[in-house]
Motif scaffolding. Structure first.
Motif, PDB file in Angstrom:
ATOM      1  N   ARG A  85      -0.745 -11.621   7.254  1.00 57.78           N
ATOM      2  CA  ARG A  85      -1.847 -12.083   6.398  1.00 57.78           C
ATOM      3  C   ARG A  85      -3.088 -11.218   6.605  1.00 57.78           C
ATOM      4  NH1 ARG A  85      -1.425 -17.192   7.598  1.00 57.78           N
ATOM      5  NH2 ARG A  85      -2.906 -17.200   9.301  1.00 57.78           N
ATOM      6  N   GLU A  86      -3.306 -10.801   7.833  1.00 58.48           N
ATOM      7  CA  GLU A  86      -4.482  -9.985   8.153  1.00 58.48           C
ATOM      8  C   GLU A  86      -4.368  -8.578   7.568  1.00 58.48           C
ATOM      9  OE1 GLU A  86      -8.220  -9.219   9.862  1.00 58.48           O
ATOM     10  OE2 GLU A  86      -7.128 -11.123   9.695  1.00 58.48           O
ATOM     11  N   ILE A  87      -3.197  -7.957   7.686  1.00 61.97           N
ATOM     12  CA  ILE A  87      -3.074  -6.557   7.267  1.00 61.97           C
ATOM     13  C   ILE A  87      -3.032  -6.396   5.750  1.00 61.97           C
ATOM     14  CG2 ILE A  87      -1.905  -5.928   9.400  1.00 61.97           C
ATOM     15  CD1 ILE A  87       0.710  -5.793   7.865  1.00 61.97           C
ATOM     16  N   ILE A  88      -2.712  -7.477   5.008  1.00 61.31           N
ATOM     17  CA  ILE A  88      -2.661  -7.325   3.547  1.00 61.31           C
ATOM     18  C   ILE A  88      -3.898  -7.878   2.861  1.00 61.31           C
ATOM     19  CG2 ILE A  88      -0.149  -7.432   3.547  1.00 61.31           C
ATOM     20  CD1 ILE A  88      -0.486 -10.241   2.204  1.00 61.31           C
ATOM     21  N   GLN A  89      -4.877  -8.330   3.638  1.00 58.65           N
ATOM     22  CA  GLN A  89      -6.030  -8.959   3.002  1.00 58.65           C
ATOM     23  C   GLN A  89      -6.824  -7.983   2.137  1.00 58.65           C
ATOM     24  OE1 GLN A  89      -8.849 -10.506   5.788  1.00 58.65           O
ATOM     25  NE2 GLN A  89      -8.942  -8.640   7.021  1.00 58.65           N
ATOM     26  N   ASP A  90      -6.718  -6.690   2.423  1.00 59.40           N
ATOM     27  CA  ASP A  90      -7.422  -5.698   1.619  1.00 59.40           C
ATOM     28  C   ASP A  90      -6.527  -5.048   0.570  1.00 59.40           C
ATOM     29  OD1 ASP A  90      -9.796  -6.108   3.043  1.00 59.40           O
ATOM     30  OD2 ASP A  90      -9.189  -4.694   4.604  1.00 59.40           O
ATOM     31  N   VAL A  91      -5.271  -5.474   0.504  1.00 65.67           N
ATOM     32  CA  VAL A  91      -4.350  -4.932  -0.499  1.00 65.67           C
ATOM     33  C   VAL A  91      -4.516  -5.710  -1.796  1.00 65.67           C
ATOM     34  CG1 VAL A  91      -1.935  -4.501  -1.071  1.00 65.67           C
ATOM     35  CG2 VAL A  91      -2.718  -4.251   1.291  1.00 65.67           C
ATOM     36  N   ASP A  92      -4.734  -5.013  -2.891  1.00 68.41           N
ATOM     37  CA  ASP A  92      -4.930  -5.658  -4.184  1.00 68.41           C
ATOM     38  C   ASP A  92      -3.572  -5.979  -4.802  1.00 68.41           C
ATOM     39  OD1 ASP A  92      -5.875  -6.655  -6.510  1.00 68.41           O
ATOM     40  OD2 ASP A  92      -6.823  -4.821  -7.229  1.00 68.41           O
ATOM     41  N   LEU A  93      -3.201  -7.243  -4.773  1.00 65.29           N
ATOM     42  CA  LEU A  93      -1.890  -7.668  -5.255  1.00 65.29           C
ATOM     43  C   LEU A  93      -1.933  -8.227  -6.669  1.00 65.29           C
ATOM     44  CD1 LEU A  93      -0.718  -9.463  -1.991  1.00 65.29           C
ATOM     45  CD2 LEU A  93      -0.039  -7.198  -2.785  1.00 65.29           C
ATOM     46  N   VAL A  94      -3.094  -8.227  -7.293  1.00 62.26           N
ATOM     47  CA  VAL A  94      -3.241  -8.748  -8.652  1.00 62.26           C
ATOM     48  C   VAL A  94      -3.181  -7.586  -9.642  1.00 62.26           C
ATOM     49  CG1 VAL A  94      -4.729 -10.056 -10.216  1.00 62.26           C
ATOM     50  CG2 VAL A  94      -4.641 -10.639  -7.788  1.00 62.26           C
ATOM     51  N   ASN A  95      -2.417  -7.782 -10.711  1.00 56.52           N
ATOM     52  CA  ASN A  95      -2.291  -6.784 -11.781  1.00 56.52           C
ATOM     53  C   ASN A  95      -1.689  -5.469 -11.287  1.00 56.52           C
ATOM     54  OD1 ASN A  95      -3.718  -8.701 -13.298  1.00 56.52           O
ATOM     55  ND2 ASN A  95      -5.678  -7.713 -12.900  1.00 56.52           N
ATOM     56  N   THR A  96      -0.970  -5.501 -10.187  1.00 58.70           N
ATOM     57  CA  THR A  96      -0.441  -4.256  -9.636  1.00 58.70           C
ATOM     58  C   THR A  96       0.870  -3.878 -10.295  1.00 58.70           C
ATOM     59  OG1 THR A  96       0.244  -3.138  -7.611  1.00 58.70           O
ATOM     60  CG2 THR A  96       0.776  -5.471  -7.779  1.00 58.70           C
ATOM     61  N   GLY A  97       1.091  -2.581 -10.401  1.00 58.77           N
ATOM     62  CA  GLY A  97       2.338  -2.092 -10.963  1.00 58.77           C
ATOM     63  C   GLY A  97       3.343  -1.715  -9.896  1.00 58.77           C
ATOM     64  N   ARG A  98       3.054  -2.068  -8.627  1.00 61.52           N
ATOM     65  CA  ARG A  98       3.951  -1.733  -7.527  1.00 61.52           C
ATOM     66  C   ARG A  98       4.361  -3.005  -6.785  1.00 61.52           C
ATOM     67  NH1 ARG A  98       1.149   2.060  -3.515  1.00 61.52           N
ATOM     68  NH2 ARG A  98      -0.587   0.613  -3.821  1.00 61.52           N
ATOM     69  N   ASN A  99       5.407  -2.860  -6.000  1.00 64.64           N
ATOM     70  CA  ASN A  99       5.792  -3.966  -5.124  1.00 64.64           C
ATOM     71  C   ASN A  99       5.963  -3.525  -3.670  1.00 64.64           C
ATOM     72  OD1 ASN A  99       8.159  -2.533  -5.316  1.00 64.64           O
ATOM     73  ND2 ASN A  99       9.345  -4.178  -6.248  1.00 64.64           N
ATOM     74  N   VAL A 100       5.636  -2.252  -3.385  1.00 63.27           N
ATOM     75  CA  VAL A 100       5.678  -1.719  -2.023  1.00 63.27           C
ATOM     76  C   VAL A 100       4.336  -1.061  -1.730  1.00 63.27           C
ATOM     77  CG1 VAL A 100       6.843  -0.153  -0.416  1.00 63.27           C
ATOM     78  CG2 VAL A 100       8.166  -1.341  -2.181  1.00 63.27           C
ATOM     79  N   PHE A 101       3.766  -1.361  -0.558  1.00 64.21           N
ATOM     80  CA  PHE A 101       2.446  -0.871  -0.222  1.00 64.21           C
ATOM     81  C   PHE A 101       2.402  -0.398   1.224  1.00 64.21           C
ATOM     82  CE2 PHE A 101       2.176  -4.289  -3.278  1.00 64.21           C
ATOM     83  CZ  PHE A 101       1.329  -3.804  -4.254  1.00 64.21           C
TER      84      PHE A 101
END
Length: 452
Positions: A85-101
């Motif tokens: 939860r901590e490491i993905i808090q800055d990953v923008d998961l809305v409207n994204t065209g990817r599923n791997v980050f």
């Protein structure tokens, strides 16, 4: 004449002399070859001794030389759900065209693999792009969330907020729940009051208003009789207002709001707001809460999709999850998601009955226009679809919030989704939330229909 004895002595002397001469001549003849032979033999013996020493020393070195050990690989460090939860808090998961980050951790860069459906998200993004081009009917806010109904996997999150472009409209509980809260009230009535979908209920006046005079149990010639399922499908405020104020009361209503997840922070891999529910110290507020006709009860669209999961899981809420797994730079799995469920929201009997109430909303209730003739659609006709509408303006009456939360599941297959669509209409009412829901349902199940 010399005696014989003297002659014989001389002869022996001569013989000894001649023998000595021959020995001397022999040694003189072979001395040099013998010395050469001895030198050669000595050299050979010395060389063999040196070779033996060297050979022995080499063996000793081989036996005593330190062994070079291979480096010991450290086992991969597993991540907890809180760390993910901590490491993905800055990953923008809305409207994204990817599923791997990629994501940065204390151990280095890791690969985060999500459950996001790229094709479905792409379809929703295309819808958003079109809405932004409108001059009439362009929403101020919109959020669409789709989850796997059994596993809780978040398949898509899409939306925008023109007033706060940096905000994530899918995870913020800043929107009035409106009639979506009737789901909680209906479940409480079936569990706590032993109501069935056919239980008769009564009201006076307009379906969509809520006045104190509509909360009495007086029956007269103007009184309208409806069943619980009809009151739910048509979203009749006075009926649910009386359920909240008169029949359920403060304790039961609060307990079921808590059971559905209001005022809680679930242990998930994604930070999001659930719902805000609180009571004021007056009876009329209980009526407002029971039917959702208030601006105090707030929910996020993601929570709206989560609220539907008990219907598909015998009364148990499935917590949402966006992360499938995480791998380190060596390809080791350092996190894997396992589905988790919260406390029971309702009994399995009420969950099955609630599905029927939602199906009636789509077939004959407030969502029938958006889902008209879906039984003739080659994709939608193979599904069981149910939902709940909700609408309420903000305090300034500048935005009208329009909800549709529900489920869609295959009639003859295992796939099922829950979803939540919220549209904040501005001056003009554009595409309704239920219509957006119909489109995303069809898009999601079309790929399975074509592959089948």
């Amino acid at each position: 004449m010399t005696p014989f004895s003297n002659q014989n002595s001389w002869r022996r002397q001569q013989a000894s002399f001649l023998l000595a001469q021959r020995k001397k001549s022999f040694f003189q003849k072979w001395r040099k070859p013998f010395l050469v032979f001895c030198l050669i033999a000595g050299a050979v013996a010395g060389g063999w001794a040196v070779f033996t020493v060297l050979l022995t020393g080499s063996n000793d070195m081989e036996q005593t030389a330190p062994q070079i050990s291979k480096p010991t690989l450290k086992p991969p460090v597993s991540l907890t759900r809180a760390q993910v939860r901590e490491i993905i808090q800055d990953v923008d998961l809305v409207n994204t065209g990817r599923n791997v980050f990629p994501a940065k951790t204390a151990q280095g860069i890791v690969q985060v693999v999500t459950y996001l459906d790229v094709n479905l998200t792409g379809f929703l993004n295309a819808t958003l792009d079109h809405l932004k081009t409108l001059t009439r009917g362009k929403p101020t806010q919109i959020a669409m969330v789709v989850m796997d109904g059994h596993q809780g996997h978040i398949l898509a999150m899409a939306g925008f907020d023109l007033e706060n472009k940096e905000a994530n409209p899918c995870t913020r509980a800043v929107y009035p729940a409106a009639s979506i809260f009737k789901i909680v009230t209906a479940a409480a009535a079936m569990d706590g009051l032993n109501f069935s979908p056919k239980t008769p209920l009564y009201f006076n006046g307009n379906k969509y208003t809520l006045y104190k005079r509509q909360l009495t149990d007086v029956k007269n010639k103007y009184t309208i009789k409806v069943s619980l399922e009809d009151a739910f499908a048509q979203s009749i405020n006075p009926v649910f207002g009386k359920l909240g104020q008169t029949y359920l009361g403060r304790e039961h209503l609060s307990a079921y709001a808590q059971a559905f997840g209001f005022n809680q922070t679930p242990d998930t891999d994604l930070m999001f707001d659930t719902g805000l529910f609180h009571m004021e110290d007056n009876n009329f507020h209980l009526a407002e809460l029971g039917c959702g006709f208030n601006r105090d009860t707030l929910i996020s669209p993601l929570f709206g999709a989560m609220m539907i999961t008990p219907l598909l899981n015998k009364g148990q809420t499935v917590l949402p999850a966006v992360i499938s797994h995480v791998m380190d730079v060596d390809g080791n799995f350092i996190y894997r998601h396992t589905p988790s469920r919260s406390a029971t929201a309702m009994t399995s009997k009420s969950a099955a009955a609630m599905m029927g109430l939602m199906e009636k909303t789509v077939l004959h209730g407030t969502a029938r226009k958006s889902f008209g003739s879906f039984s003739r659609d080659k994709v939608l006709s193979k599904l069981t679809i149910g939902g709940k509408t909700g609408s309420l303006s903000n305090r300034e009456h500048t935005i009208k919030y329009d909800w549709f939360t529900g489920f869609a599941k295959e009639k003859n297959g295992p796939r099922a989704i829950t979803f939540s669509v919220m549209v904040g209409h501005g001056e003009y009412i554009g595409t309704r939330a239920a219509s957006h829901a119909r489109a995303l349902i069809k898009q999601y199940f079309t790929s399975f229909a074509s592959s089948g």
